[in-house]
Design an enzyme around this catalytic site. Sequence first.
Site, PDB file in Angstrom:
ATOM      1  N   GLU A 112     -93.649 -73.002 -24.122  1.00 38.58           N
ATOM      2  CA  GLU A 112     -94.300 -71.934 -24.897  1.00 38.58           C
ATOM      3  C   GLU A 112     -94.139 -70.603 -24.192  1.00 38.58           C
ATOM      4  OE1 GLU A 112     -98.319 -72.966 -26.028  1.00 38.58           O
ATOM      5  OE2 GLU A 112     -97.634 -74.873 -26.835  1.00 38.58           O
ATOM      6  N   ARG A 142    -100.310 -81.060 -26.553  1.00 30.42           N
ATOM      7  CA  ARG A 142     -99.561 -80.240 -25.604  1.00 30.42           C
ATOM      8  C   ARG A 142     -98.072 -80.545 -25.792  1.00 30.42           C
ATOM      9  NH1 ARG A 142    -103.349 -77.460 -25.493  1.00 30.42           N
ATOM     10  NH2 ARG A 142    -104.641 -76.880 -23.701  1.00 30.42           N
ATOM     11  N   HIS A 163     -99.253 -72.421 -31.779  1.00 29.15           N
ATOM     12  CA  HIS A 163    -100.422 -72.833 -30.971  1.00 29.15           C
ATOM     13  C   HIS A 163    -101.704 -72.160 -31.484  1.00 29.15           C
ATOM     14  CE1 HIS A 163    -101.673 -74.558 -26.835  1.00 29.15           C
ATOM     15  NE2 HIS A 163    -102.704 -74.542 -27.653  1.00 29.15           N
TER      16      HIS A 163
HETATM   17  C1  8YV Z   1    -106.285 -72.887 -27.059  1.00 26.86           C
HETATM   18  C2  8YV Z   1    -106.150 -75.301 -26.846  1.00 26.86           C
HETATM   19  O1  8YV Z   1    -107.086 -72.854 -25.958  1.00 26.86           O
HETATM   20  O2  8YV Z   1    -108.359 -76.082 -26.605  1.00 26.86           O
HETATM   21  C3  8YV Z   1    -107.183 -76.175 -26.246  1.00 26.86           C
HETATM   22  O3  8YV Z   1    -106.822 -76.986 -25.377  1.00 26.86           O
HETATM   23  O4  8YV Z   1    -105.010 -75.463 -26.601  1.00 26.86           O
HETATM   24  C4  8YV Z   1    -106.516 -74.201 -27.770  1.00 26.86           C
HETATM   25  O5  8YV Z   1    -107.773 -74.285 -28.296  1.00 26.86           O
HETATM   26  C5  8YV Z   1    -106.597 -71.724 -27.900  1.00 26.86           C
HETATM   27  O6  8YV Z   1    -105.711 -71.734 -28.933  1.00 26.86           O
HETATM   28  C6  8YV Z   1    -106.576 -70.424 -27.155  1.00 26.86           C
HETATM   29  O7  8YV Z   1    -105.301 -70.112 -26.738  1.00 26.86           O
END
Ligand code: 8YV
Length: 329
Positions: A274, A245, A292
């Site tokens: 983001e 993150r 991302h």
């Molecule tokens: C996003 C992610 O959910 O699993 C996570 O925590 O950040 C990613 O897998 C995915 O890119 C969909 O936006």
Amino acid sequence: MPTDTTPAVLVTRITPGAMDVPGARVVIGPEQGFDSPEALRAFVAEHKPAALVTMYYDRVDAALLDAAGAQLRGVVNFAVGHENIDRAECAKRGVAVCTTPDAVTEGTADLAFMLMLAAARRLPAADRYARSDEYPARGRLGMHEFLGVHLTGQTLLIVGAGRIGYGVAARALGWGMRILYVARSRHLEFEFAPLGGRRVGLDEGLREADFVSVHTPLTPETRHLINAERLRLMKPTAVLVNTARGPVVDEAALAEAVASGRLFGAGLDVYEFEPRPIEAARGNLNIVMTPHIGSASRVHRELMTAMVSANCRAILAGAVPPSLLAPSR
Ligand code: 8YV
């Protein structure tokens, strides 16, 4: 034939693979998702879901839960991260919270490893140069141009000893890398064969590592865990990669460290704000950037949809969902 009593499953935006929740009315949000909490609230208030499938940036708070209504039984995040969900508010209302662990592991570990290699070998600058008119005009490169750093036999520090961190460390074995890891408690799977890793304190690990890969969830404790002071501990030949993150790393401090040569390079898939990486990072080709896309391979995204469906089915059946989180952190 859906009736007024058919439970609704809302998905805030379209995902790869089909949702499979027999007996439910599945409603998918707009192609681009919701860009404001108000729009998301209006969507849930209109459809009164029994289960709500959210993206990692959809804020699930008291206001959204109130708008959804008392019939809501579960929230399923299309992600392994879940810092967007107020779990205490969900617990108060008896709303289950689920995520998609495992489905994202290999894709994200691949991406982290790719970013390590790409930053080490200066891929953005090399790619840009190979396509430029300058390349044929200047001719073959000198032996001192585009020099990078190497991975083989180097030390890799994994910050956050979860599944994705394990996946990155396992890949690093192919490069004969030495593994260090940082975690709140011992993780024997990082220490036993095949990884043979050693648990270290964060500062010690940053001093020793040639590559650092960040895999910790975002919590109040991990916000700016990698800050200017900690970046100063790293070797000038080191590379830092973040696929976890954005706010875990102070992006401005990282851009400054790379720009000043105190850090060789970085690879980022996630950003503090983001979808806007800061200008100083965007302008520096020694920071490899992706938007991302950690879990963005077709198979992994389809697995996420399948896992989300399985959780929704269990929520609707009043069963324990397969990837239920504990009521609150
Ligand atoms: C996003 C992610 O959910 O699993 C996570 O925590 O950040 C990613 O897998 C995915 O890119 C969909 O936006």
